[in-house]
Write a protein that holds these residues in place. Structure first.
Motif, mmCIF file in Angstrom:
data_model
loop_
_atom_site.group_PDB
_atom_site.id
_atom_site.type_symbol
_atom_site.label_atom_id
_atom_site.label_comp_id
_atom_site.label_asym_id
_atom_site.label_seq_id
_atom_site.Cartn_x
_atom_site.Cartn_y
_atom_site.Cartn_z
ATOM 1 N N LEU A 93 45.985 20.751 35.776
ATOM 2 C CA LEU A 93 45.459 19.947 34.544
ATOM 3 C C LEU A 93 45.700 21.015 33.409
ATOM 4 N N VAL A 94 46.178 20.426 32.330
ATOM 5 C CA VAL A 94 46.633 21.315 31.022
ATOM 6 C C VAL A 94 45.755 20.732 29.943
ATOM 7 N N TYR A 95 45.091 21.312 29.421
ATOM 8 C CA TYR A 95 44.226 20.795 28.197
ATOM 9 C C TYR A 95 43.665 21.991 27.237
ATOM 10 N N SER A 96 42.707 21.582 26.261
ATOM 11 C CA SER A 96 42.663 22.431 25.162
ATOM 12 C C SER A 96 41.222 22.829 25.518
ATOM 13 N N ALA A 97 41.017 24.224 25.042
ATOM 14 C CA ALA A 97 39.632 24.815 25.301
ATOM 15 C C ALA A 97 38.596 24.157 24.173
ATOM 16 N N GLU A 98 39.335 23.301 23.037
ATOM 17 C CA GLU A 98 38.484 22.754 22.150
ATOM 18 C C GLU A 98 38.268 21.319 22.328
ATOM 19 N N ASN A 99 38.785 20.895 23.541
ATOM 20 C CA ASN A 99 38.619 19.381 23.729
ATOM 21 C C ASN A 99 36.847 19.156 24.176
ATOM 22 N N PRO A 100 36.362 18.207 23.443
ATOM 23 C CA PRO A 100 34.932 17.845 23.860
ATOM 24 C C PRO A 100 34.801 17.461 25.110
ATOM 25 N N ASN A 101 35.610 17.142 26.040
ATOM 26 C CA ASN A 101 35.599 16.773 27.454
ATOM 27 C C ASN A 101 35.855 17.750 28.488
ATOM 28 N N VAL A 102 35.827 19.143 27.928
ATOM 29 C CA VAL A 102 36.145 20.279 28.744
ATOM 30 C C VAL A 102 35.349 20.203 30.156
ATOM 31 N N ASP A 103 33.921 19.862 30.066
ATOM 32 C CA ASP A 103 33.199 19.914 31.146
ATOM 33 C C ASP A 103 33.741 18.806 32.184
ATOM 34 N N VAL A 104 34.380 17.777 31.814
ATOM 35 C CA VAL A 104 34.658 16.452 32.960
ATOM 36 C C VAL A 104 35.846 16.939 33.353
ATOM 37 N N ILE A 105 36.909 17.618 32.396
ATOM 38 C CA ILE A 105 37.997 18.068 33.186
ATOM 39 C C ILE A 105 37.823 19.269 34.120
ATOM 40 N N GLU A 106 36.881 20.043 34.042
ATOM 41 C CA GLU A 106 36.611 21.280 34.669
ATOM 42 C C GLU A 106 35.879 21.134 36.060
ATOM 43 N N SER A 107 35.365 20.010 36.163
ATOM 44 C CA SER A 107 34.442 19.679 37.501
ATOM 45 C C SER A 107 35.214 18.542 38.034
ATOM 46 N N ALA A 108 36.326 17.861 37.560
ATOM 47 C CA ALA A 108 36.770 16.689 38.401
ATOM 48 C C ALA A 108 37.404 17.107 39.629
ATOM 49 N N THR A 109 36.904 16.329 40.668
ATOM 50 C CA THR A 109 37.696 16.601 42.012
ATOM 51 C C THR A 109 38.666 15.472 42.200
ATOM 52 N N SER A 110 38.805 14.537 41.349
ATOM 53 C CA SER A 110 39.712 13.365 41.719
ATOM 54 C C SER A 110 40.157 12.643 40.486
ATOM 55 N N PHE A 111 41.123 11.913 40.408
ATOM 56 C CA PHE A 111 41.421 11.287 39.291
ATOM 57 C C PHE A 111 40.429 10.394 38.871
ATOM 58 N N SER A 112 39.738 9.674 39.643
ATOM 59 C CA SER A 112 38.551 8.888 39.424
ATOM 60 C C SER A 112 37.599 9.608 38.330
ATOM 61 N N ASP A 113 37.492 11.008 38.512
ATOM 62 C CA ASP A 113 36.552 11.680 37.809
ATOM 63 C C ASP A 113 36.925 11.785 36.531
ATOM 64 N N LEU A 114 38.325 11.317 36.055
ATOM 65 C CA LEU A 114 38.943 11.667 34.992
ATOM 66 C C LEU A 114 39.246 10.211 34.069
ATOM 67 N N SER A 115 38.673 9.334 34.807
ATOM 68 C CA SER A 115 38.848 7.741 34.457
ATOM 69 C C SER A 115 38.655 7.264 33.157
ATOM 70 N N SER A 116 37.586 8.192 32.364
ATOM 71 C CA SER A 116 37.195 7.878 31.080
ATOM 72 C C SER A 116 38.166 8.572 30.097
ATOM 73 N N LEU A 117 38.863 9.397 30.509
ATOM 74 C CA LEU A 117 39.936 10.327 29.723
ATOM 75 C C LEU A 117 41.364 9.550 29.521
ATOM 76 N N THR A 118 41.858 10.127 28.721
ATOM 77 C CA THR A 118 43.521 9.802 28.397
ATOM 78 C C THR A 118 44.343 10.997 28.700
ATOM 79 N N VAL A 119 45.303 10.551 29.423
ATOM 80 C CA VAL A 119 46.455 11.384 29.800
ATOM 81 C C VAL A 119 47.652 11.407 28.984
#
Length: 264
Positions: free
Chosen positions: A123-149
């Motif tokens: 997963l590639v993302y910005s350290a300034e993204n407000p959803n960093v915690d969600v990205i760094e704790s995700a264990t499946s794509f379902s955990d990222l369902s509220s985000l945009t790829v």
């Protein structure tokens, strides 16, 4: 009786003709051990052209492998990727380094082990993204369902391996995708190999805020790259046998890992 003077007059141009043919086909007549490898001209950091030279991870990997094989030397060509494959198919070029698809195995013999494995499991993302915690704790794509790829427009691999329930923003190429992620903040993350992400971020000035996280829930993320030699080359099997033998060397594996890590 044969006229000796006429024979001498005939022999000189005949010998000259044979010499021209001999020099025109050195790989056949002289038993040359030089192998020509074809690489894409526009696929950094894997391969690209710098002046008349091929540069990138893939040419470096082939050079490293054959530095352990004294029977052969290599020369690299950078061309459009479709032409590279076409030339190996016809035997105009000797080899390539790529995924050994069934179609490619029809015209090339591949090494038993991959020289490099491209890993899309990041997963590639910005350290300034407000959803960093969600990205760094995700264990499946379902955990990222509220985000945009952010994805690559027309990528068959992404269509097959990134779920449809994720909202997507398409980019034409890696540079555009990185700008969408870092500058325009049009999405939360990308799914890319670490090499691609870090290379693009360096080129565009985003390295300081780039974050790359290895995850294990992305399907079909491992794409192996094997050395392939054209079946038109008489010594193809000998080349592959020597490559396979080198791959067993601990010294080679050590240098191989060091080289790959330098691109990550």
């Amino acid at each position: 009786m044969v006229n000796k003077h006429r024979l001498r007059g005939f022999s000189a141009p005949l010998c000259l003709a044979f010499l021209v043919v001999f020099l025109a086909f050195p790989s056949v007549s002289m038993g040359s051990s030089k192998l020509t490898f074809a690489f894409s001209a526009a696929s950094p950091p894997y391969s690209s052209s710098l002046g008349e030279r091929s540069v990138g991870l893939l040419p470096d990997l082939v050079q490293l492998a054959f530095s352990f094989i004294p029977d052969y030397t290599t020369e690299n060509l950078v061309v459009p990727w479709s032409r590279a494959q076409y030339n190996v198919r016809l035997g105009l070029t000797d080899g390539l380094l790529t995924y050994p698809s069934k179609e490619r195995q029809d015209y090339a013999i591949f090494s038993a082990m991959p020289l490099f494995t491209q890993d899309f499991g990041h997963l590639v993302y910005s350290a300034e993204n407000p959803n960093v915690d969600v990205i760094e704790s995700a264990t499946s794509f379902s955990d990222l369902s509220s985000l945009t790829v952010i994805g690559e427009k027309g990528s068959k691999w992404e269509e097959d391996n990134i779920p449809d329930f994720l909202e997507r923003v398409p980019g034409q190429h890696m540079s555009a995708m990185m700008h969408l992620l870092m500058l325009r903040e049009a999405g939360d993350f990308m799914v890319q190999p670490a090499e691609d992400a870090r290379f693009s971020a360096r080129q565009l000035g985003y390295s300081k805020k780039l974050k790359v996280r290895k995850v294990d829930f992305i399907p079909n993320s491992q794409i192996p790259f094997h050395i392939g030699i054209s079946r038109k080359l008489p010594s193809a099997m000998d080349v592959i046998n020597q490559v396979d033998a080198v791959m067993q060397s601990p010294e080679f594996q050590s240098q191989l890992n060091t080289l790959i890590e330098s691109y990550r």
